[in-house]
Design a protein around this motif. Structure first.
Motif, PDB file in Angstrom:
ATOM      1  N   VAL A  72      80.612 103.844  76.598  1.00  0.00           N
ATOM      2  CA  VAL A  72      79.893 104.317  76.382  1.00  0.00           C
ATOM      3  C   VAL A  72      80.140 104.091  74.978  1.00  0.00           C
ATOM      4  O   VAL A  72      81.118 105.100  74.469  1.00  0.00           O
ATOM      5  CB  VAL A  72      78.283 104.549  76.258  1.00  0.00           C
ATOM      6  N   LYS A  73      80.639 102.451  74.677  1.00  0.00           N
ATOM      7  CA  LYS A  73      80.938 103.547  73.161  1.00  0.00           C
ATOM      8  C   LYS A  73      79.668 102.309  72.219  1.00  0.00           C
ATOM      9  O   LYS A  73      79.428 101.287  72.588  1.00  0.00           O
ATOM     10  CB  LYS A  73      81.994 102.496  72.358  1.00  0.00           C
ATOM     11  N   TYR A  74      78.687 102.674  71.396  1.00  0.00           N
ATOM     12  CA  TYR A  74      77.363 102.343  70.193  1.00  0.00           C
ATOM     13  C   TYR A  74      77.532 102.397  69.070  1.00  0.00           C
ATOM     14  O   TYR A  74      77.910 103.412  69.152  1.00  0.00           O
ATOM     15  CB  TYR A  74      76.273 102.823  71.292  1.00  0.00           C
ATOM     16  N   VAL A  75      77.493 101.267  68.545  1.00  0.00           N
ATOM     17  CA  VAL A  75      77.291 101.552  67.090  1.00  0.00           C
ATOM     18  C   VAL A  75      75.839 101.333  66.229  1.00  0.00           C
ATOM     19  O   VAL A  75      75.639  99.844  66.380  1.00  0.00           O
ATOM     20  CB  VAL A  75      78.487 100.595  66.102  1.00  0.00           C
ATOM     21  N   LEU A  76      75.451 101.496  65.323  1.00  0.00           N
ATOM     22  CA  LEU A  76      74.325 101.052  64.403  1.00  0.00           C
ATOM     23  C   LEU A  76      74.639 100.896  63.671  1.00  0.00           C
ATOM     24  O   LEU A  76      75.118 101.601  62.507  1.00  0.00           O
ATOM     25  CB  LEU A  76      72.686 102.075  65.164  1.00  0.00           C
ATOM     26  N   ASP A  77      73.714  99.384  62.499  1.00  0.00           N
ATOM     27  CA  ASP A  77      74.662  99.271  62.269  1.00  0.00           C
ATOM     28  C   ASP A  77      72.837  99.995  60.810  1.00  0.00           C
ATOM     29  O   ASP A  77      71.809  99.428  60.919  1.00  0.00           O
ATOM     30  CB  ASP A  77      73.659  98.177  60.981  1.00  0.00           C
ATOM     31  N   ALA A  96      72.169 106.542  76.293  1.00  0.00           N
ATOM     32  CA  ALA A  96      73.509 105.449  76.602  1.00  0.00           C
ATOM     33  C   ALA A  96      73.454 105.815  78.446  1.00  0.00           C
ATOM     34  O   ALA A  96      72.785 104.490  78.444  1.00  0.00           O
ATOM     35  CB  ALA A  96      74.225 106.130  75.443  1.00  0.00           C
ATOM     36  N   ALA A  97      73.360 105.874  78.988  1.00  0.00           N
ATOM     37  CA  ALA A  97      73.873 106.062  79.695  1.00  0.00           C
ATOM     38  C   ALA A  97      72.780 105.144  81.353  1.00  0.00           C
ATOM     39  O   ALA A  97      72.841 105.399  82.353  1.00  0.00           O
ATOM     40  CB  ALA A  97      74.410 107.308  80.386  1.00  0.00           C
ATOM     41  N   ALA A 103      78.287 111.687  87.298  1.00  0.00           N
ATOM     42  CA  ALA A 103      79.097 112.554  87.486  1.00  0.00           C
ATOM     43  C   ALA A 103      79.769 112.646  86.409  1.00  0.00           C
ATOM     44  O   ALA A 103      79.903 113.462  85.676  1.00  0.00           O
ATOM     45  CB  ALA A 103      79.992 112.895  87.981  1.00  0.00           C
ATOM     46  N   ASN A 104      80.911 111.952  86.078  1.00  0.00           N
ATOM     47  CA  ASN A 104      81.614 111.220  84.306  1.00  0.00           C
ATOM     48  C   ASN A 104      80.457 110.575  83.689  1.00  0.00           C
ATOM     49  O   ASN A 104      80.636 108.884  84.057  1.00  0.00           O
ATOM     50  CB  ASN A 104      82.656 110.768  85.303  1.00  0.00           C
ATOM     51  N   VAL A 105      80.652 110.839  81.967  1.00  0.00           N
ATOM     52  CA  VAL A 105      80.322 110.313  81.013  1.00  0.00           C
ATOM     53  C   VAL A 105      81.402 110.324  80.020  1.00  0.00           C
ATOM     54  O   VAL A 105      81.757 111.787  79.737  1.00  0.00           O
ATOM     55  CB  VAL A 105      78.752 110.317  81.021  1.00  0.00           C
ATOM     56  N   ASP A 106      81.407 108.929  79.303  1.00  0.00           N
ATOM     57  CA  ASP A 106      82.077 109.248  78.168  1.00  0.00           C
ATOM     58  C   ASP A 106      81.395 108.413  76.729  1.00  0.00           C
ATOM     59  O   ASP A 106      80.891 107.332  76.921  1.00  0.00           O
ATOM     60  CB  ASP A 106      83.635 108.625  77.736  1.00  0.00           C
ATOM     61  N   ILE A 107      80.560 109.510  76.192  1.00  0.00           N
ATOM     62  CA  ILE A 107      79.861 108.373  75.225  1.00  0.00           C
ATOM     63  C   ILE A 107      79.843 108.799  74.009  1.00  0.00           C
ATOM     64  O   ILE A 107      80.282 109.477  73.696  1.00  0.00           O
ATOM     65  CB  ILE A 107      78.179 109.037  75.203  1.00  0.00           C
ATOM     66  N   LYS A 108      80.502 107.540  73.236  1.00  0.00           N
ATOM     67  CA  LYS A 108      80.311 107.639  72.006  1.00  0.00           C
ATOM     68  C   LYS A 108      79.951 106.991  71.157  1.00  0.00           C
ATOM     69  O   LYS A 108      79.759 105.439  71.212  1.00  0.00           O
ATOM     70  CB  LYS A 108      82.404 107.063  71.184  1.00  0.00           C
ATOM     71  N   THR A 109      79.193 106.790  69.566  1.00  0.00           N
ATOM     72  CA  THR A 109      78.419 106.411  69.393  1.00  0.00           C
ATOM     73  C   THR A 109      79.068 106.639  67.877  1.00  0.00           C
ATOM     74  O   THR A 109      79.277 107.457  67.190  1.00  0.00           O
ATOM     75  CB  THR A 109      76.625 107.163  69.308  1.00  0.00           C
ATOM     76  N   TYR A 110      78.626 105.680  66.454  1.00  0.00           N
ATOM     77  CA  TYR A 110      78.626 105.896  65.348  1.00  0.00           C
ATOM     78  C   TYR A 110      76.904 105.278  64.713  1.00  0.00           C
ATOM     79  O   TYR A 110      76.890 104.037  65.380  1.00  0.00           O
ATOM     80  CB  TYR A 110      79.700 104.905  65.086  1.00  0.00           C
ATOM     81  N   ALA A 111      77.104 105.956  63.553  1.00  0.00           N
ATOM     82  CA  ALA A 111      75.843 104.812  62.334  1.00  0.00           C
ATOM     83  C   ALA A 111      77.518 104.232  61.319  1.00  0.00           C
ATOM     84  O   ALA A 111      77.737 104.982  60.938  1.00  0.00           O
ATOM     85  CB  ALA A 111      75.035 106.059  62.143  1.00  0.00           C
ATOM     86  N   ALA A 112      76.587 102.804  60.947  1.00  0.00           N
ATOM     87  CA  ALA A 112      77.627 102.781  59.774  1.00  0.00           C
ATOM     88  C   ALA A 112      77.356 101.838  58.609  1.00  0.00           C
ATOM     89  O   ALA A 112      76.434 101.569  58.779  1.00  0.00           O
ATOM     90  CB  ALA A 112      78.811 101.070  60.250  1.00  0.00           C
ATOM     91  N   GLY A 382      78.057 118.122  73.886  1.00  0.00           N
ATOM     92  CA  GLY A 382      77.377 117.625  74.230  1.00  0.00           C
ATOM     93  C   GLY A 382      75.880 117.761  75.295  1.00  0.00           C
ATOM     94  O   GLY A 382      75.515 116.798  75.962  1.00  0.00           O
ATOM     95  N   GLN A 383      76.028 119.061  76.402  1.00  0.00           N
ATOM     96  CA  GLN A 383      75.834 119.239  76.540  1.00  0.00           C
ATOM     97  C   GLN A 383      74.365 120.314  76.597  1.00  0.00           C
ATOM     98  O   GLN A 383      74.284 120.799  74.967  1.00  0.00           O
ATOM     99  CB  GLN A 383      76.232 119.983  77.766  1.00  0.00           C
ATOM    100  N   GLY A 384      73.305 120.587  77.004  1.00  0.00           N
ATOM    101  CA  GLY A 384      72.162 121.146  77.516  1.00  0.00           C
ATOM    102  C   GLY A 384      70.882 120.878  77.506  1.00  0.00           C
ATOM    103  O   GLY A 384      70.973 119.481  77.726  1.00  0.00           O
ATOM    104  N   ASP A 385      69.995 121.377  76.922  1.00  0.00           N
ATOM    105  CA  ASP A 385      68.649 120.563  77.313  1.00  0.00           C
ATOM    106  C   ASP A 385      68.054 119.760  76.363  1.00  0.00           C
ATOM    107  O   ASP A 385      67.881 120.281  75.015  1.00  0.00           O
ATOM    108  CB  ASP A 385      67.467 121.490  77.594  1.00  0.00           C
TER     109      ASP A 385
END
Length: 545
Positions: A72-77, A96-97, A103-112, A382-385
């Motif tokens: 996931v690549k997620y960008v907020l304005d 996001a997922a 099992a395999n996740v790659d999440i990158k997020t940004y606020a612009a 990015g891990q934990g409760d």
């Protein structure tokens, strides 16, 4: 002091403090009371909005339909100022997922930062935007592996004992698969999803389709806001047996006054009508964090129980001794319900017991404090409760689409929720209906237009929202999975009903006419354009054959 507040949905969380400070400065300068009132246009152009979001989501699945990876690549304005963008983005990141075992996740997020109106909290808090993308794509992936969309979800949904993408192990309060099955059955999914129905109208053919979505929602502020995740309460029982309850969260139309009064009444065995939740007053209850994130029932409810429990013990002991003095059989068990205490054929009421407590100079006032259990989520990996508990929703939407004009009408929405034990069924139903309509409005109508960075429709003439005249038919189900640490085993509900509506509607449009619209709102011109593109692709495919 905080009086009862009009509908918030996040809009009163941070930016109104600027308006209040402007009024305060004017009052200080003039030495006179000052009231500052924004017109509708001014409100549109300055108050925070839901973040526009852009998401690129990719899923992978094996031949059996098991999801194996998600990127996931997620960008907020964020608009011109930061406001609440970091924590809004964080909630979207965690969810996001989707509610699936991956099992395999790659999440990158940004606020612009952009030169537009600042964005802040809005019901759903960064989650509806990315949910629209990922739940639309889940349907697409189901099609690619040749599976029914609901069956595909059931194969991959989280179960109790499974871990989320942050590595959090879910406890027994997880009814995700049950609510999906409930919506599947009540909507007649298995009969309807296989093919669209067509009926002729004067303007052209109108097709009907059905779509699905499933979501999960972390209740409260979570790890990112854990330092604010606490709440206080003060409970007083007066000589006339009236019960005063003070909390640090406010009523803004969500029904908090009713639910919190019920919790106090149930704990004390007081008649509900004798309980009054008073205006928020920081001289009585310390700062209890914001009234956001579906946290009031969970946080303030637990604080009320902590405050009321010692008083309850005194009341019950006094009632027991009064019943004994009236000749009740001490070998029988005392029962307490609806403001009455009974044992061995003798009964005393709450009012009489309270009067006796005052005669005996019992302490009839207590404070309570509840802090959410510690979360272990770490920003570094990015891990934990991420949250202490999750609520869940499933939606099926049935729509009509006019093939000639692209006009969309949402006919019916089936929804099921696991929000723990329902404290007040009527209020819960109202929350569900309101959330569904608000989610449908965002999905179908609400279109804020900018041109060269300037908002061109800052009014309710051109910015269309759904009204009761637009509401679909509702079919709502609650499946209670009690949360052991919630007040009377409740979780949170306020934001849950909105989140999954838009993707369910978009998936229904795709099912009806083959048009996959990848942005909200699902305007007629977008649907019409996708219909034309679909026809061009089909024509090209026929030529190649």
């Amino acid at each position: 002091l905080q009086t009862v507040t009009g509908g918030g949905f996040g809009g009163k969380e941070d930016v109104p403090a600027l308006v209040a400070s402007h009024a305060a400065i004017c009052a200080a300068k003039t030495g006179r009371p000052v009231k500052l009132i924004y017109g509708r246009k001014e409100d549109f152009q300055s108050m925070s909005k839901r973040h526009p979001g852009w998401a690129r989501v990719a899923y992978a699945a094996d031949k059996t339909g098991k999801i194996t990876a998600c990127r996931v690549k997620y960008v907020l304005d964020g608009g011109a100022y930061c406001t609440l963008s970091p924590i809004v983005l964080w909630r979207g990141t965690v969810h996001a997922a989707g509610p699936y075992k991956i099992a395999n996740v790659d999440i990158k997020t940004y606020a612009a930062a952009t030169n537009k109106v600042p964005c802040g909290a809005f019901r759903g808090f960064g989650q509806p935007q990315v949910c629209f993308a990922q739940e639309s794509l889940i349907d697409e992936l189901a099609g690619k592996v040749g599976m029914d969309p609901v069956q595909f979800r059931l194969k991959n949904l989280l179960d109790p004992g499974d871990k989320t993408v942050t590595g959090q192990k879910l406890n027994s309060s997880c009814g995700l698969k049950e609510i999906v099955q409930a919506v599947r059955k009540k909507s007649g999914w298995d009969k309807k999803a296989g093919g669209r129905t067509v009926k002729a109208k004067n303007q052209g053919d109108v097709v009907t389709g059905i779509g699905f979505s499933a979501t999960y929602y972390g209740v409260g502020l979570g790890a990112k806001g854990r330092y604010l995740d606490r709440a206080g309460a003060l409970v007083n029982i007066y000589k006339d047996s009236s019960v005063g309850v003070n909390v640090g969260n406010t009523e803004m139309g969500q029904g908090a006054l009713t639910v919190l009064a019920q919790i106090a009444a149930e704990t004390l065995n007081a008649p509900y009508e004798s309980v009054k939740v008073e205006e928020v007053d920081s001289s009585k209850v310390p700062d209890s964090g914001p009234t956001v994130a579906s946290r009031t029932t969970l946080m303030s409810g637990n604080a009320i129980i902590e405050a009321a429990t010692p008083i309850r013990e005194r009341i019950f002991k006094t009632a027991y001794s009064m019943l004994i003095s009236l000749g009740a059989d001490a070998g029988r068990k005392m029962t307490a319900a609806s403001g009455l205490f009974s044992m061995g054929g003798r009964t005393v009421d709450f009012r009489a017991v309270v009067a006796e407590c005052w005669v005996r100079r019992q302490k009839m006032s207590e404070q309570g404090w509840y802090a959410a259990p510690r979360t272990t989520f770490k920003m570094e990996d990015g891990q934990g409760d991420a949250y202490v508990i999750y609520s869940y929703s499933a939606n099926a939407a049935e729509v009509e689409v006019d093939l000639k004009t692209g006009v969309l009408k949402v006919k019916k929405i089936w929804a099921a929720y696991d929000v723990g034990k329902i404290v007040n069924p009527r209020l819960a139903l109202g929350q569900a209906q309101g959330g569904i309509l608000q989610g449908m409005s965002w999905a179908v109508y609400e279109n804020l237009v900018y041109k060269n960075g300037i908002m061109v429709n800052p009014n309710f003439t051109d910015y269309v929202i759904a009204t009761t005249a637009d509401k679909p038919e509702y079919d709502i189900t609650f499946i209670e999975k009690p949360y052991k640490d919630g007040p009377y085993h409740a979780k949170g509900m306020g934001e849950v009903p909105l989140i999954g509506v838009a993707p369910a509607v978009a998936n229904a449009v795709k099912n009806a006419c083959g048009a996959r619209v990848r942005s909200v709102p699902l305007l007629p011109e977008k649907i019409w354009k996708e219909l034309q593109n679909t026809r061009v692709r089909e024509s090209t495919d026929e030529k190649h054959i």
